[in-house]
Design a protein around this motif. Sequence first.
Motif, short mmCIF file in Angstrom:
data_model
loop_
_atom_site.label_atom_id
_atom_site.label_comp_id
_atom_site.label_asym_id
_atom_site.label_seq_id
_atom_site.Cartn_x
_atom_site.Cartn_y
_atom_site.Cartn_z
N ASP A 18 -3.94 2.64 1.23
CA ASP A 18 -3.87 1.21 1.52
C ASP A 18 -2.43 0.76 1.81
O ASP A 18 -2.20 -0.01 2.74
CB ASP A 18 -4.42 0.39 0.36
CG ASP A 18 -5.93 0.48 0.24
OD1 ASP A 18 -6.58 0.93 1.20
OD2 ASP A 18 -6.45 0.13 -0.83
N ARG A 19 -1.48 1.27 1.03
CA ARG A 19 -0.07 0.90 1.27
C ARG A 19 0.37 1.38 2.65
O ARG A 19 1.04 0.64 3.39
CB ARG A 19 0.83 1.48 0.19
CG ARG A 19 0.84 0.67 -1.08
CD ARG A 19 1.97 1.08 -2.00
NE ARG A 19 1.91 2.49 -2.39
CZ ARG A 19 1.22 2.96 -3.41
NH1 ARG A 19 0.52 2.15 -4.17
NH2 ARG A 19 1.24 4.24 -3.70
N ASN A 22 -1.36 -0.79 5.33
CA ASN A 22 -0.77 -2.13 5.39
C ASN A 22 0.61 -2.10 6.03
O ASN A 22 0.96 -2.99 6.82
CB ASN A 22 -0.71 -2.75 4.00
CG ASN A 22 -2.06 -3.17 3.49
OD1 ASN A 22 -2.96 -3.46 4.27
ND2 ASN A 22 -2.23 -3.18 2.19
N ARG A 25 0.09 -1.77 9.71
CA ARG A 25 -0.38 -3.04 10.27
C ARG A 25 0.79 -4.00 10.46
O ARG A 25 0.93 -4.63 11.52
CB ARG A 25 -1.44 -3.64 9.35
CG ARG A 25 -2.14 -4.84 9.92
CD ARG A 25 -3.28 -5.35 9.04
NE ARG A 25 -4.20 -4.29 8.64
CZ ARG A 25 -4.29 -3.80 7.39
NH1 ARG A 25 -3.53 -4.27 6.43
NH2 ARG A 25 -5.14 -2.83 7.11
N GLN A 26 1.65 -4.11 9.45
CA GLN A 26 2.82 -4.98 9.57
C GLN A 26 3.74 -4.52 10.70
O GLN A 26 4.26 -5.34 11.46
CB GLN A 26 3.60 -5.00 8.27
CG GLN A 26 2.97 -5.80 7.18
CD GLN A 26 3.83 -5.79 5.93
OE1 GLN A 26 4.55 -4.83 5.66
NE2 GLN A 26 3.76 -6.86 5.16
N THR A 71 7.11 2.63 6.65
CA THR A 71 5.85 3.26 7.03
C THR A 71 5.97 4.78 6.96
O THR A 71 5.06 5.45 6.45
CB THR A 71 5.41 2.80 8.43
OG1 THR A 71 5.32 1.37 8.45
CG2 THR A 71 4.06 3.39 8.81
N HIS A 74 5.75 5.73 3.35
CA HIS A 74 4.37 5.64 2.85
C HIS A 74 3.51 6.80 3.37
O HIS A 74 2.67 7.33 2.64
CB HIS A 74 3.74 4.31 3.22
CG HIS A 74 4.31 3.15 2.47
ND1 HIS A 74 4.34 3.07 1.10
CD2 HIS A 74 4.88 2.01 2.91
CE1 HIS A 74 4.90 1.94 0.72
NE2 HIS A 74 5.25 1.27 1.82
#
Length: 111
Positions: A18-19, A22, A25-26, A71, A74
């Motif tokens: 999820d991190r 997200n 996405r950002q 990103t 992550h």
Amino acid sequence: MSFAAAERATTQPDATTDRAANALRQLRQNVALLERLCDMVDSAGPAGADAELRQQVAVQRGVVEDLARATRRHLTELLRDAENSPPATAPRRRAAHARLRTDFERVEDRI
């Protein structure tokens, strides 16, 4: 394995996925904003873009670079979690990493 350890084993990597999703996405949203700002500069011509617009482009570039670094971090964490996952869940987590990595590379090509 205790119940708490089993619970962490099943929920932690999903939180990692999820991190990463997200963060991607950002990054995608901010790259789109940067592209719109650059289009505004290009359409204004060499002498038409004012200092404020150029400053916005520079700030947005910095935001995009920071998000790209986050990103990548992550995605690295997600891959590490996938490699350390139990055999029953590792393939799903590796597939999630591969999908997100491919999407990240597409976005990164636009930067």
